[in-house]
Structures are given as C-alpha cells and as structure tokens.
Design an enzyme around this catalytic site. Structure first.
Site, short mmCIF file in Angstrom:
data_model
loop_
_atom_site.label_atom_id
_atom_site.label_comp_id
_atom_site.label_asym_id
_atom_site.label_seq_id
_atom_site.Cartn_x
_atom_site.Cartn_y
_atom_site.Cartn_z
N ASP A 1 -65.56 -50.92 59.94
CA ASP A 1 -65.16 -50.66 61.33
C ASP A 1 -63.83 -49.93 61.48
OD1 ASP A 1 -67.45 -51.87 62.08
OD2 ASP A 1 -66.54 -53.70 62.85
N HIS B 1 -77.62 -51.72 59.40
CA HIS B 1 -76.94 -52.08 58.15
C HIS B 1 -77.01 -51.00 57.07
CE1 HIS B 1 -76.93 -55.99 60.07
NE2 HIS B 1 -75.95 -56.29 59.26
N VAL C 1 -58.51 -56.01 38.81
CA VAL C 1 -58.73 -56.60 37.48
C VAL C 1 -58.01 -55.79 36.40
CG1 VAL C 1 -60.50 -57.10 35.73
CG2 VAL C 1 -60.91 -57.69 38.12
O1 F6P Z 1 -67.46 -56.15 61.44
C1 F6P Z 1 -68.12 -55.22 60.70
C2 F6P Z 1 -69.56 -55.05 61.15
O2 F6P Z 1 -70.12 -54.10 60.31
C3 F6P Z 1 -69.79 -54.67 62.61
O3 F6P Z 1 -69.64 -53.32 62.89
C4 F6P Z 1 -71.20 -55.16 62.79
O4 F6P Z 1 -71.50 -55.43 64.13
C5 F6P Z 1 -71.21 -56.41 62.00
O5 F6P Z 1 -70.27 -56.24 60.98
C6 F6P Z 1 -72.56 -56.78 61.45
O6 F6P Z 1 -72.45 -58.06 60.88
P1 F6P Z 1 -73.68 -58.91 60.39
O7 F6P Z 1 -74.16 -58.25 59.13
O8 F6P Z 1 -73.13 -60.26 60.14
O9 F6P Z 1 -74.71 -58.83 61.46
#
Ligand code: F6P
Length: 305
Positions: A113, A235, A9
C-alpha cells in the site's frame, strides 16, 4: 520481503552474528517457531514474492500478557535484537516491544500500500504497481478494440497510492481514491463528452477503499447508457516476481537496518528519502500519516482531458 530477509541474514552473518528466524510473525514467536538461519537458508529466494518466513495475524500479541510471553520466548532463544518487516500492525508490535520491554528492535517497511510514513517507498509497492499496470495495459487492448469503458479495482483499503501510481502509468482516464471525494456524475459527463469527440474507450481505476468496481460500473451504465465491464485485480497484486527496484530497495533497507541494530540503535524504522537511506523513530513513523502527493493528482487530472 524475501530480499530483505536475505539481507538481514547475510549482513548479520558477515558481522559474525548468529540469526534465528521465526515463522508466522509474532504468532510464531509466541509458539516458538524458531529456527537457525544460515547463508544457504536464504539462497534462491531473491526472485520470489511473499515471504519464506510466512506470516500470520496474532490476537494474543495485541495483549500485554501476550507480549510478555513473546519477550520470554525471545530471551529463551538468546535473541538480542529483532528485525520486524511489515506494515502498521507489525511496526506497532515492534514499538510496543521497544517501549514496554526496552527490547532492541528495528523495523522495515513492508506493505504494497505504500502508506507507511518515514519512507518514500515500502517494500512491495513497486511490484504491486507494476503488476497492476501490466493488467491494465492488457485490458486496454480489449477496451480499445471493443470500444468499451472498463472499471478496474486495485488494492488499497484505506488509501489510493497504488491506484494513483498505476492509474498514471497506465494512462487511466479517471482515478478514484478514498482520500479525495469524487462525483460519479461528473465522470459520466466526461465519458459522454469524450465519446462525442470520438473517444470510444476509457479506463477508470478505483482503489478498493473508494468504492467497489461493480458499483461504479452499474452507476455509469445507468447514467450514460454505455455498456461497461469491470475487473477486480485483488491478491494478484500481492505476489509474483518482485521488480528489480523492490529487490534492491529491500536489500538496502535490510542491510542498513541490521547494521544500525548491531551498532546499538533501536526503536527505529529504516526507510528511503529520495535515494538516501534514513532511519526514523517508530513512534514518529506510527504517529504520522503519509499523504498522496497532490502534484500527482493534478497530473492525472491534466492528462484526462
Ligand atoms: O494492507 C495491505 C492490503 O494489501 C490492502 O491493500 C488490502 O485491502 C489488504 O491488504 C488485503 O488483506 P487480506 O489479504 O487480509 O484480505
């Protein structure tokens, strides 16, 4: 990703170019979730994880008809160039816009990743690794005090970049990744012989694509008689305050990609090669596989005796 958006931006505005943002990625383009972005709209976000633009998966955009509709929406908004931040799916979409409609696009590698070719680092990887290392360090305190073996599962559905980097940095005794076959019985022997030599705690890092932590734990318990614990980081690796490395990487890539797009380059993805900024055709990026550095695997092995 927020630091990258900020750079796109402000670099554009600095060159006198108006910026329109779309919420929810390609799905947001299809639904015309566009909004004008000024300098203030990207203020106060450099220290925030995730993306202020939000994100979404789009089935419709995967079809040619969907992409035709998306291009119409882009034209309706008088968009002359698109910067796309994301992993495999997002960059594949950008390549399609480039090849099928000659729509000017630039890609930025965004994936914890780090499996995107054409760059040594993708945005988010360093933060995810540091988050995993901090978690493993915390677990090690219990592993040491309670003399236990822990199995810690990190993200990486198809690859072990996070597992290798975090495992090395946290001094893991074993690192299991999908790219390299492993023998769990060998690990059991290793744990037993370490225990005989007086080593009473160990950490095993496993990439989610290699196996489930709970299965590794059960197998080792059955074959050693030790009592293990396991943890799935999940996550939490995808969020939180980005590291300084990630912020600066995202700023540099965002500004570089924007400048290239404004200078007429298209169909590329910006990346870093060592400390240098580079740009590769998206067709190359998407047809080349990024592989784990074998020296890192050897180093991990050498440290695990
Ligand atoms: O592709 C990135 C990633 O973080 C992977 O390492 C992981 O398995 C996946 O996304 C998790 O995705 P979601 O949040 O859709 O389960």
């Amino acid at each position: 990703m927020n630091a990258a958006i900020r750079a796109v931006v402000r670099t554009s505005l600095g060159r006198g170019v108006e910026v329109i943002g779309f919420h929810h990625g390609y799905e947001g383009i299809l639904k015309d979730e566009s909004f004008l972005m000024d300098s203030k709209s990207v203020g106060g976000i450099i220290d925030r994880g995730g993306t202020l633009l939000r994100t979404a998966r789009s089935k419709e955009f995967r079809e040619l008809e969907g992409r035709q509709k998306a291009v119409q929406v882009l034209h309706k908004n008088k968009i002359e160039g698109l910067v796309v931040i994301g992993g495999d799916g997002s960059l594949t979409g950008a390549l399609a816009l480039h090849e099928e409609f000659s729509f000017p696009v630039m890609g930025l590698p965004g994936s914890i990743d780090n499996d995107i070719s054409g760059t040594d680092f993708s945005i988010g990887f360093d933060t995810a690794v540091n988050t995993a290392v901090e978690a493993i360090d915390r677990v090690r305190d219990t592993a040491y005090s309670h003399e236990r073996v822990f199995v810690i599962e990190v993200m990486g559905r198809k690859n072990g970049f996070i597992a290798v980097e975090a495992g090395l940095a946290a001094g893991a005794e074993a690192i299991l990744i999908p790219e390299v076959p492993y023998a769990l019985l060998d690990i059991c022997h290793q744990l037993k012989s370490s225990a005989e030599k007086g080593k009473r705690s160990s950490i095993i890092v496993v990439a989610e694509g290699a196996a489930r932590a709970v299965d590794i734990k059960d197998f080792i318990e059955r074959n050693t008689g030790f009592e293990l614990r396991y943890l799935v980081l999940g996550h939490m690796q995808r969020g939180g305050t980005p590291t300084a490395f990630d912020r600066v990487l995202a700023l540099r890539l965002g500004a570089f990609a924007t400048n290239r797009l404004l200078s007429g380059f298209t169909g590329e993805m910006a990346g870093v090669d060592g400390t240098k900024l580079v740009s590769h055709p998206l067709s190359y990026v998407l047809s080349t596989e990024r592989t784990i550095d074998p020296d890192r695997l050897l180093l991990a092995e050498a440290m695990a005796i």
